[in-house]
Design a protein around this motif. Structure first.
Motif, PDB file in Angstrom:
ATOM      1  N   GLY A  99      50.037  38.342  70.601  1.00 21.35           N
ATOM      2  CA  GLY A  99      51.118  39.293  70.396  1.00 21.35           C
ATOM      3  C   GLY A  99      51.399  39.524  68.919  1.00 21.35           C
ATOM      4  N   ALA A 100      51.496  38.428  68.179  1.00 18.48           N
ATOM      5  CA  ALA A 100      51.816  38.549  66.752  1.00 18.48           C
ATOM      6  C   ALA A 100      50.793  39.441  66.047  1.00 18.48           C
ATOM      7  N   PHE A 132      62.530  39.453  68.144  1.00 15.76           N
ATOM      8  CA  PHE A 132      61.436  38.490  67.984  1.00 15.76           C
ATOM      9  C   PHE A 132      60.124  39.232  68.080  1.00 15.76           C
ATOM     10  N   HIS A 133      59.289  39.100  67.045  1.00 13.52           N
ATOM     11  CA  HIS A 133      58.003  39.798  67.058  1.00 13.52           C
ATOM     12  C   HIS A 133      56.810  38.886  66.790  1.00 13.52           C
ATOM     13  N   ASP A 217      57.887  47.154  70.820  1.00 16.77           N
ATOM     14  CA  ASP A 217      57.225  45.889  71.139  1.00 16.77           C
ATOM     15  C   ASP A 217      57.450  45.594  72.612  1.00 16.77           C
ATOM     16  N   GLN A 220      56.597  41.219  75.681  1.00 16.61           N
ATOM     17  CA  GLN A 220      57.215  40.448  76.762  1.00 16.61           C
ATOM     18  C   GLN A 220      57.669  41.330  77.924  1.00 16.61           C
ATOM     19  N   LYS A 246      51.006  39.047  76.129  1.00 19.45           N
ATOM     20  CA  LYS A 246      51.449  38.175  77.232  1.00 19.45           C
ATOM     21  C   LYS A 246      50.756  38.455  78.583  1.00 19.45           C
TER      22      LYS A 246
HETATM   23  C1  LIG Z   1      55.896  36.485  72.534  1.00 20.63           C
HETATM   24  C2  LIG Z   1      56.247  37.658  71.764  1.00 20.63           C
HETATM   25  C3  LIG Z   1      55.560  37.998  70.588  1.00 20.63           C
HETATM   26  C4  LIG Z   1      54.502  37.121  69.979  1.00 20.63           C
HETATM   27  O1  LIG Z   1      53.400  36.947  70.798  1.00 20.63           O
HETATM   28  P1  LIG Z   1      52.367  35.758  70.494  1.00 20.63           P
HETATM   29  O2  LIG Z   1      51.250  35.979  71.475  1.00 20.63           O
HETATM   30  O3  LIG Z   1      53.112  34.482  70.721  1.00 20.63           O
HETATM   31  O4  LIG Z   1      51.923  35.893  69.079  1.00 20.63           O
HETATM   32  C5  LIG Z   1      55.903  39.179  69.950  1.00 20.63           C
HETATM   33  N1  LIG Z   1      56.859  39.987  70.449  1.00 20.63           N
HETATM   34  C6  LIG Z   1      57.542  39.687  71.569  1.00 20.63           C
HETATM   35  C7  LIG Z   1      58.575  40.639  72.086  1.00 20.63           C
HETATM   36  C8  LIG Z   1      57.275  38.508  72.255  1.00 20.63           C
HETATM   37  O5  LIG Z   1      57.968  38.198  73.351  1.00 20.63           O
END
Ligand SMILES: *Cc1c(COP(=O)(O)O)cnc(C)c1O
Length: 391
Positions: A99-100, A132-133, A217, A220, A246
């Motif tokens: 995700g990151a 959170f990103h 984003d 999640q 995810k």
């Molecule tokens: C989990 C998450 C991330 C980061 O994903 P990773 O695979 O852990 O790097 C980024 N944005 C949101 C909204 C998340 O829930």
């Protein structure tokens, strides 16, 4: 016990159980204890742990080829990109490993678009408080929790933070150098806050008027979790750039950023790359996930199950008003705001064979496999009832 396990693992998590096996919507630990899983590996394992068709597709791909470099096309990556583009309403896709990394790519894309328009652009980004990103330097720079960022500064510059669901606070931050507004469609880690319709539509308008990239984003809240394939479908708008991860691979590490052509075409060969991203194993998983989602009506099921879960949690909130102050969320991404520490509930739940998550400082979070049935939701709520009863 945990001392032994932590000997060579950098201590970034306070882990408890040793999990060894998954079955249906249950996990098992090394002592044979069984847990109803309402966390799904943090919103990942949407299909649970026993989907034979999914597993077979991975085994077949392993027999074919696990990895080739991005210097070549592969069938799974081309097909997966088409599935994702069709599902998201975007035109073009770049696969990542997490995700990151998807967020990093989205930021780079927005900056490149602004740079092509005007090489003097400062590439400023507006992000949200309590967002959170992810944990890499760029993703961290747009994450709205000061204590996650502070030890690692200087991060990428030019980021300012607005209040989520407060359009005026965003408008105040827009300058001629703003290249992107980034936000979650439903804030996850920050405490399960869905965007209001007015807010998302307002941001869409600001971005249109100023030729700014609207980045949603959906790492999640996407992939069916809120009862739509992508959560922004609830709002009648489309971002310019979106991130997903995810549940995209339902357990295989894979993410992506996708964009409408206007933005995607700002990238040219050499601008971005990855060794593993979108490799055949990861994208074979993505293809199969999309196929199963469609065939088994996973998203529709998530919408219905989420409604049932929400009602059950509301009933608990009415029964225990001094412990539970609010239920919120969308589909199967639900938050229960509590007056005690969420960690206490998580621990007591574990002792009773239930895995739940937390979010923010006062929220118990539920992000179960999307195949969850009413009987599992009943089981979860019965355990929560016992916990609050004893408090
Ligand atoms: C989990 C998450 C991330 C980061 O994903 P990773 O695979 O852990 O790097 C980024 N944005 C949101 C909204 C998340 O829930």
């Amino acid at each position: 016990m945990s001392k032994k396990f932590d000997e060579h693992l950098i201590h970034t998590y306070n882990r408890s159980l040793v999990l060894t096996k998954g079955e249906d919507v249950y996990l098992f630990d090394d002592k044979g204890n069984k847990y109803l899983d309402m966390g799904a590996g943090i919103a990942v394992s949407a299909l649970g742990y026993s989907n034979d068709e999914y597993k077979q597709a991975l085994k077949d791909q392993i027999d074919n080829v696990i990895h080739v470099s991005n210097l070549y096309y592969t069938e799974p990556s081309v097909k997966a990109a088409a599935c994702l583009a069709k599902g998201s309403g975007m035109d073009k896709v770049f696969f990542t490993n997490s995700g990151a990394e998807a967020v990093e790519g989205a930021i780079k894309l927005a900056r490149k678009y602004a740079f092509v328009k005007n090489p003097e652009s400062k590439g400023e980004i507006i992000a949200m408080n309590h967002s959170f990103h992810g944990r890499t330097m760029g993703a961290l720079a747009v994450t709205g929790t000061e204590h996650y960022r502070e030890p690692f500064e200087p991060l990428i510059g030019g980021v300012s933070f607005a209040e989520y669901n407060n359009l005026e606070s965003v408008k105040k931050l827009v300058t001629k150098d703003t290249c992107a507004i980034i936000l979650e469609t439903v804030q996850g880690e920050g405490g399960i806050y869905p965007a209001t319709e007015e807010f998302l539509q307002g941001i869409r308008k600001i971005c249109d008027e100023n030729d700014i990239a609207m980045i949603l984003d959906e790492i999640q809240c996407g992939m069916g979790r809120t009862g739509k394939l992508y959560a922004y479908e609830h709002y009648g708008i489309k971002p310019d750039i979106m991130t997903t991860a995810k549940a995209l691979g339902c357990g295989v590490p894979v993410g992506a950023f996708a964009a409408v052509s206007k933005f995607a075409d700002a990238m040219c060969p050499g601008d971005h790359g990855t060794t593993y991203g979108g490799n055949p194993l990861a994208t074979a998983a993505v293809c199969k996930v999309y196929e199963i989602f469609e065939k088994e009506h996973i998203v529709e099921h998530a919408a219905k199950a989420g409604e049932y879960f929400y009602q059950k949690l509301q009933a608990l909130a009415q029964k225990y008003p001094s412990h539970i102050t609010q239920i919120r969320g969308k589909g199967l991404l639900l938050g229960m705001e509590v007056t005690c520490k969420p960690a206490d509930i998580m621990q007591k739940a574990l002792e009773k064979g239930l895995i739940v998550l937390s979010a923010g400082s006062n929220v118990v979070r539920f992000a179960p496999p999307l195949i969850i049935e009413e009987k599992h939701i009943d089981m979860c709520c019965d355990i929560l009832d016992e916990i609050f009863q004893a408090m």
